[in-house]
Design a protein around this motif. Structure first.
Motif, PDB file in Angstrom:
ATOM      1  N   LYS A  86       0.821  -1.207   0.000  1.00  0.00           N
ATOM      2  CA  LYS A  86       0.000   0.000   0.000  1.00  0.00           C
ATOM      3  C   LYS A  86       0.856   1.259   0.000  1.00  0.00           C
ATOM      4  N   GLN A  87       1.988   1.215   0.700  1.00  0.00           N
ATOM      5  CA  GLN A  87       2.893   2.370   0.707  1.00  0.00           C
ATOM      6  C   GLN A  87       3.456   2.610  -0.687  1.00  0.00           C
ATOM      7  N   LEU A  88       3.835   1.548  -1.371  1.00  0.00           N
ATOM      8  CA  LEU A  88       4.351   1.679  -2.727  1.00  0.00           C
ATOM      9  C   LEU A  88       3.266   2.217  -3.652  1.00  0.00           C
ATOM     10  N   CYS A  89       2.060   1.717  -3.498  1.00  0.00           N
ATOM     11  CA  CYS A  89       0.940   2.212  -4.305  1.00  0.00           C
ATOM     12  C   CYS A  89       0.725   3.706  -4.081  1.00  0.00           C
ATOM     13  N   GLY A  90       0.868   4.139  -2.847  1.00  0.00           N
ATOM     14  CA  GLY A  90       0.650   5.540  -2.521  1.00  0.00           C
ATOM     15  C   GLY A  90       1.602   6.479  -3.246  1.00  0.00           C
ATOM     16  N   ALA A  91       2.770   5.974  -3.632  1.00  0.00           N
ATOM     17  CA  ALA A  91       3.761   6.783  -4.343  1.00  0.00           C
ATOM     18  C   ALA A  91       3.675   6.623  -5.859  1.00  0.00           C
ATOM     19  N   CYS A  92       2.756   5.805  -6.335  1.00  0.00           N
ATOM     20  CA  CYS A  92       2.678   5.472  -7.752  1.00  0.00           C
ATOM     21  C   CYS A  92       1.745   6.428  -8.506  1.00  0.00           C
ATOM     22  N   GLU A  93       2.221   6.908  -9.650  1.00  0.00           N
ATOM     23  CA  GLU A  93       1.415   7.810 -10.478  1.00  0.00           C
ATOM     24  C   GLU A  93       0.194   7.123 -11.081  1.00  0.00           C
ATOM     25  N   GLY A  94       0.240   5.806 -11.223  1.00  0.00           N
ATOM     26  CA  GLY A  94      -0.862   5.081 -11.846  1.00  0.00           C
ATOM     27  C   GLY A  94      -1.879   4.519 -10.869  1.00  0.00           C
ATOM     28  N   ARG A  95      -1.805   4.937  -9.610  1.00  0.00           N
ATOM     29  CA  ARG A  95      -2.665   4.366  -8.572  1.00  0.00           C
ATOM     30  C   ARG A  95      -4.153   4.471  -8.891  1.00  0.00           C
ATOM     31  N   VAL A  96      -4.590   5.621  -9.333  1.00  0.00           N
ATOM     32  CA  VAL A  96      -6.024   5.825  -9.610  1.00  0.00           C
ATOM     33  C   VAL A  96      -6.485   4.917 -10.746  1.00  0.00           C
ATOM     34  N   GLU A  97      -5.694   4.854 -11.818  1.00  0.00           N
ATOM     35  CA  GLU A  97      -6.049   4.000 -12.951  1.00  0.00           C
ATOM     36  C   GLU A  97      -6.010   2.527 -12.565  1.00  0.00           C
ATOM     37  N   CYS A  98      -5.050   2.165 -11.731  1.00  0.00           N
ATOM     38  CA  CYS A  98      -4.927   0.784 -11.256  1.00  0.00           C
ATOM     39  C   CYS A  98      -6.168   0.383 -10.456  1.00  0.00           C
TER      40      CYS A  98
END
Length: 81
Positions: A39-51
């Motif tokens: 979840k921490q890695l996801c929080g820093a990812c630009e594609g989180r919303v699309e994912c």
């Protein structure tokens, strides 16, 4: 527009997704283990919303997608219905 072109555009977020740099076991942890690091890695990812949108649209039932666990996505979908 061909179906593949639409799919390619819809999945373009995967090209720069941080999860591509980590192994799948990171986002599909064993039952009862923590999802915090994923979840921490996801929080820093630009594609989180699309994912997350992809996971919700395709009823992904396992793993961490867009920063949410299976249970969290289920609750989110249930709240929308």
């Amino acid at each position: 527009m061909p179906i593949n072109a639409t799919t390619d555009k819809e999945l373009s977020w995967q090209e720069t997704a941080l999860c591509a740099q980590a192994g799948p076991e990171f986002f599909f942890p064993a039952p009862g283990t923590s999802t915090r690091e994923a979840k921490q890695l996801c929080g820093a990812c630009e594609g989180r919303v699309e994912c997350l949108a992809y996971a919700l649209d395709n009823d992904e039932r396992f793993g961490v997608w867009g920063g949410l666990s299976e249970k969290e996505r289920h609750l989110l979908k249930r709240g929308q219905g």
